[in-house]
Scaffold this motif. Structure first.
Motif, PDB file in Angstrom:
ATOM      1  N   SER A 105       0.854  -1.180   0.374  1.00 58.71           N
ATOM      2  CA  SER A 105      -0.293   0.217   0.032  1.00 58.71           C
ATOM      3  C   SER A 105       0.791   1.649   0.179  1.00 58.71           C
ATOM      4  N   ASN A 106       1.797   1.402   0.969  1.00 65.79           N
ATOM      5  CA  ASN A 106       2.766   2.350   0.934  1.00 65.79           C
ATOM      6  C   ASN A 106       3.354   2.690  -0.620  1.00 65.79           C
ATOM      7  N   PHE A 107       4.568   1.449  -0.637  1.00 59.45           N
ATOM      8  CA  PHE A 107       4.859   1.414  -2.176  1.00 59.45           C
ATOM      9  C   PHE A 107       3.707   2.545  -3.171  1.00 59.45           C
ATOM     10  N   PHE A 108       3.125   1.528  -3.574  1.00 56.98           N
ATOM     11  CA  PHE A 108       2.489   2.309  -4.349  1.00 56.98           C
ATOM     12  C   PHE A 108       1.307   4.068  -4.568  1.00 56.98           C
ATOM     13  N   TYR A 109       1.389   3.888  -3.278  1.00 57.11           N
ATOM     14  CA  TYR A 109       0.978   4.906  -2.923  1.00 57.11           C
ATOM     15  C   TYR A 109       1.812   6.555  -3.003  1.00 57.11           C
ATOM     16  N   TYR A 110       3.227   6.033  -2.914  1.00 58.11           N
ATOM     17  CA  TYR A 110       4.160   7.128  -3.519  1.00 58.11           C
ATOM     18  C   TYR A 110       4.587   7.084  -4.956  1.00 58.11           C
ATOM     19  N   PHE A 111       4.700   5.227  -5.051  1.00 61.71           N
ATOM     20  CA  PHE A 111       4.916   5.081  -6.814  1.00 61.71           C
ATOM     21  C   PHE A 111       4.212   6.799  -7.664  1.00 61.71           C
ATOM     22  N   ARG A 112       3.008   5.903  -7.172  1.00 59.17           N
ATOM     23  CA  ARG A 112       2.233   7.239  -8.116  1.00 59.17           C
ATOM     24  C   ARG A 112       1.977   8.595  -7.868  1.00 59.17           C
ATOM     25  N   LYS A 113       2.925   9.087  -7.536  1.00 61.09           N
ATOM     26  CA  LYS A 113       2.591  10.050  -6.622  1.00 61.09           C
ATOM     27  C   LYS A 113       3.883  10.982  -7.464  1.00 61.09           C
ATOM     28  N   TYR A 114       5.321  10.374  -7.429  1.00 61.29           N
ATOM     29  CA  TYR A 114       5.955  10.809  -7.630  1.00 61.29           C
ATOM     30  C   TYR A 114       6.311  10.911  -9.151  1.00 61.29           C
ATOM     31  N   VAL A 115       5.612   9.244  -9.958  1.00 59.54           N
ATOM     32  CA  VAL A 115       5.677   8.995 -11.393  1.00 59.54           C
ATOM     33  C   VAL A 115       5.822  10.145 -11.961  1.00 59.54           C
ATOM     34  N   LEU A 116       4.547  11.149 -11.899  1.00 57.60           N
ATOM     35  CA  LEU A 116       3.848  11.644 -12.586  1.00 57.60           C
ATOM     36  C   LEU A 116       4.482  13.995 -11.969  1.00 57.60           C
ATOM     37  N   ASP A 117       4.687  13.723 -12.820  1.00 54.78           N
ATOM     38  CA  ASP A 117       5.972  15.459 -12.371  1.00 54.78           C
ATOM     39  C   ASP A 117       4.680  16.792 -11.416  1.00 54.78           C
ATOM     40  N   GLY A 118       3.302  16.365 -12.780  1.00 48.88           N
ATOM     41  CA  GLY A 118       2.460  17.168 -11.505  1.00 48.88           C
ATOM     42  C   GLY A 118       2.617  17.337 -10.207  1.00 48.88           C
ATOM     43  N   GLN A 119       2.136  15.731  -9.426  1.00 40.13           N
ATOM     44  CA  GLN A 119       1.727  15.684  -8.536  1.00 40.13           C
ATOM     45  C   GLN A 119       2.715  16.081  -7.089  1.00 40.13           C
ATOM     46  N   LEU A 120       3.861  16.454  -7.451  1.00 38.84           N
ATOM     47  CA  LEU A 120       4.929  16.802  -6.391  1.00 38.84           C
ATOM     48  C   LEU A 120       4.690  17.928  -5.917  1.00 38.84           C
ATOM     49  N   HIS A 149      11.545  11.532  -9.013  1.00 41.02           N
ATOM     50  CA  HIS A 149      10.853  10.753  -9.846  1.00 41.02           C
ATOM     51  C   HIS A 149      12.306  11.348 -10.746  1.00 41.02           C
ATOM     52  N   ASP A 150      13.430  11.864 -10.485  1.00 41.05           N
ATOM     53  CA  ASP A 150      14.565  12.315 -11.675  1.00 41.05           C
ATOM     54  C   ASP A 150      15.025  10.884 -11.339  1.00 41.05           C
ATOM     55  N   ILE A 151      15.107   9.898 -10.519  1.00 46.34           N
ATOM     56  CA  ILE A 151      15.788   9.017 -11.202  1.00 46.34           C
ATOM     57  C   ILE A 151      14.736   8.235 -11.850  1.00 46.34           C
ATOM     58  N   TYR A 152      13.275   8.023 -11.459  1.00 46.16           N
ATOM     59  CA  TYR A 152      12.458   7.184 -12.299  1.00 46.16           C
ATOM     60  C   TYR A 152      12.362   7.737 -14.494  1.00 46.16           C
ATOM     61  N   THR A 153      12.830   9.185 -14.241  1.00 41.75           N
ATOM     62  CA  THR A 153      13.173   9.316 -15.239  1.00 41.75           C
ATOM     63  C   THR A 153      14.003   9.326 -16.346  1.00 41.75           C
ATOM     64  N   GLY A 154      15.089   9.277 -15.239  1.00 44.23           N
ATOM     65  CA  GLY A 154      16.180   9.340 -15.904  1.00 44.23           C
ATOM     66  C   GLY A 154      17.379   9.817 -15.635  1.00 44.23           C
ATOM     67  N   LYS A 155      16.633  11.571 -15.718  1.00 45.13           N
ATOM     68  CA  LYS A 155      17.796  12.919 -15.068  1.00 45.13           C
ATOM     69  C   LYS A 155      18.762  12.414 -14.407  1.00 45.13           C
ATOM     70  N   ILE A 156      18.090  11.854 -13.195  1.00 42.19           N
ATOM     71  CA  ILE A 156      19.422  11.122 -11.966  1.00 42.19           C
ATOM     72  C   ILE A 156      20.110  10.046 -13.022  1.00 42.19           C
ATOM     73  N   SER A 157      21.207  10.339 -13.183  1.00 38.58           N
ATOM     74  CA  SER A 157      21.979   8.404 -13.819  1.00 38.58           C
ATOM     75  C   SER A 157      22.268   7.675 -13.637  1.00 38.58           C
ATOM     76  N   GLU A 158      23.438   6.558 -14.196  1.00 29.64           N
ATOM     77  CA  GLU A 158      23.064   5.658 -13.113  1.00 29.64           C
ATOM     78  C   GLU A 158      24.437   6.157 -12.143  1.00 29.64           C
ATOM     79  N   LYS A 159      25.410   6.804 -12.733  1.00 31.46           N
ATOM     80  CA  LYS A 159      26.548   7.557 -11.874  1.00 31.46           C
ATOM     81  C   LYS A 159      25.800   8.145 -10.219  1.00 31.46           C
ATOM     82  N   GLU A 160      25.064   8.915 -10.867  1.00 33.28           N
ATOM     83  CA  GLU A 160      24.714   9.684  -9.368  1.00 33.28           C
ATOM     84  C   GLU A 160      24.049   8.755  -8.963  1.00 33.28           C
ATOM     85  N   PHE A 161      23.368   7.899  -9.054  1.00 34.24           N
ATOM     86  CA  PHE A 161      22.340   7.124  -8.066  1.00 34.24           C
ATOM     87  C   PHE A 161      22.824   6.600  -7.419  1.00 34.24           C
ATOM     88  N   MET A 162      24.774   5.874  -8.005  1.00 33.16           N
ATOM     89  CA  MET A 162      25.219   5.027  -6.933  1.00 33.16           C
ATOM     90  C   MET A 162      25.562   6.293  -6.150  1.00 33.16           C
TER      91      MET A 162
END
Length: 285
Positions: free
Chosen positions: A227-242, A268-281
């Motif tokens: 429940s918690n996972f999808f609550y936040y997941f749905r919010k950050y996937v769509l930029d407007g929800q932020l 959100h930035d991880i999801y869209t790829g704005k945060i790269s793999e290197k930055e993710f690390m």
């Protein structure tokens, strides 16, 4: 002549022990799950597979794969994750040989690991093995509870399993993000294209990170995690929800909620790829 006889004896002895070791590792054909003769005969209709390939025709049931210490570590993590998620006994089987780059979780209640997949994960360290273990155990959670996953997103099943994996890693394996992120490097190499059931690499990274963050300030039942996972997941996937104020769910405490809110833009930035793999690390805990 004496030296020649000695050499022939040593060659024969070496062959004997190599042959015994090979035979010792191969189980009888009836020792697979449900007495399935070979891994290549597994019915993948009711499974969640770590990759999209099935086991090859040259694979066989084995007592251990890669080597005994690696298999022992795998079994230890398998049992630990089953206990952590309240799953009881979940049988695990091993497929050796070529054509085994996969791990599969079956609706009948067991998991099969392939030797080539375990070898690949081992190359990224024990944390990578522990993560894949938790990912496959998450599929057992989903099989046993028809209400999980509670979201019908095309990649919901796999992304939630990534989330459960991040949650387990933070709770039971490491509190160091660098180690945790390293655990995921192997898995993201197996991501699919946009619209794939496995999700893209950035999508999977964000799901894993969310699971890790949820673990920092709380412990949840499997349903509450879902429940918690999808609550936040749905919010950050769509930029407007932020930009909207998010009400705290009843299934999470305020400290944990505030922690997730502070990371929503990052997720959100991880999801869209704005945060790269290197930055993710290199993200902070």
């Amino acid at each position: 002549m004496k030296n020649l006889k000695k050499l022939l004896f040593l060659i024969t002895l070496t062959f004997f022990f190599q042959n015994c070791t090979t035979e010792e590792n191969i189980t009888s054909n009836t020792n697979g799950p449900e007495s399935i003769m070979e891994p290549s005969n597994l019915n993948l209709e009711n499974t969640n597979s770590y990759t999209l390939s099935k086991f090859g025709k040259d694979s066989y049931w084995a007592n251990y794969i890669v080597d005994r210490p690696t298999t022992d570590f795998l079994k230890k993590q398998h049992n630990a994750s089953a206990t952590f998620f309240g799953m009881g006994n979940v049988p695990i089987y091993f497929a050796g040989g070529s054509g085994t780059f996969n791990a599969l979780s079956f609706s009948q209640g067991y998991i099969v690991w392939g030797e080539e997949l375990l070898a690949g994960a081992k190359g990224y360290g024990n944390a990578a093995i522990a993560y894949v273990v938790a990912h496959e155990m998450a599929h057992q959670i989903q099989f046993r509870d028809s209400r999980i996953p509670s979201n019908n997103h095309v990649s919901a099943t796999e992304l939630e399993a990534d989330g459960f994996g991040g949650y387990y890693i933070r709770k039971k394996f490491t509190s160091n993000w660098t180690t945790a992120a390293g655990a995921y490097r192997f898995s993201q190499t197996l991501a699919g294209p946009l619209g794939s059931s496995h999700g893209t690499a950035p999508q999977r990274r964000s799901a894993y990170r969310l699971g890790y963050l949820l673990a920092e300030n709380g412990t949840y039942s499997n349903r509450n995690f879902d429940s918690n996972f999808f609550y936040y997941f749905r919010k950050y996937v769509l930029d407007g929800q932020l930009k909207k104020n998010l009400k705290k769910p009843e299934t999470i405490d305020k400290e944990a909620h505030d922690n997730i809110l502070s990371h929503l833009k990052e997720l959100h930035d991880i999801y869209t790829g704005k945060i790269s793999e290197k930055e993710f690390m290199n993200l902070n805990n």
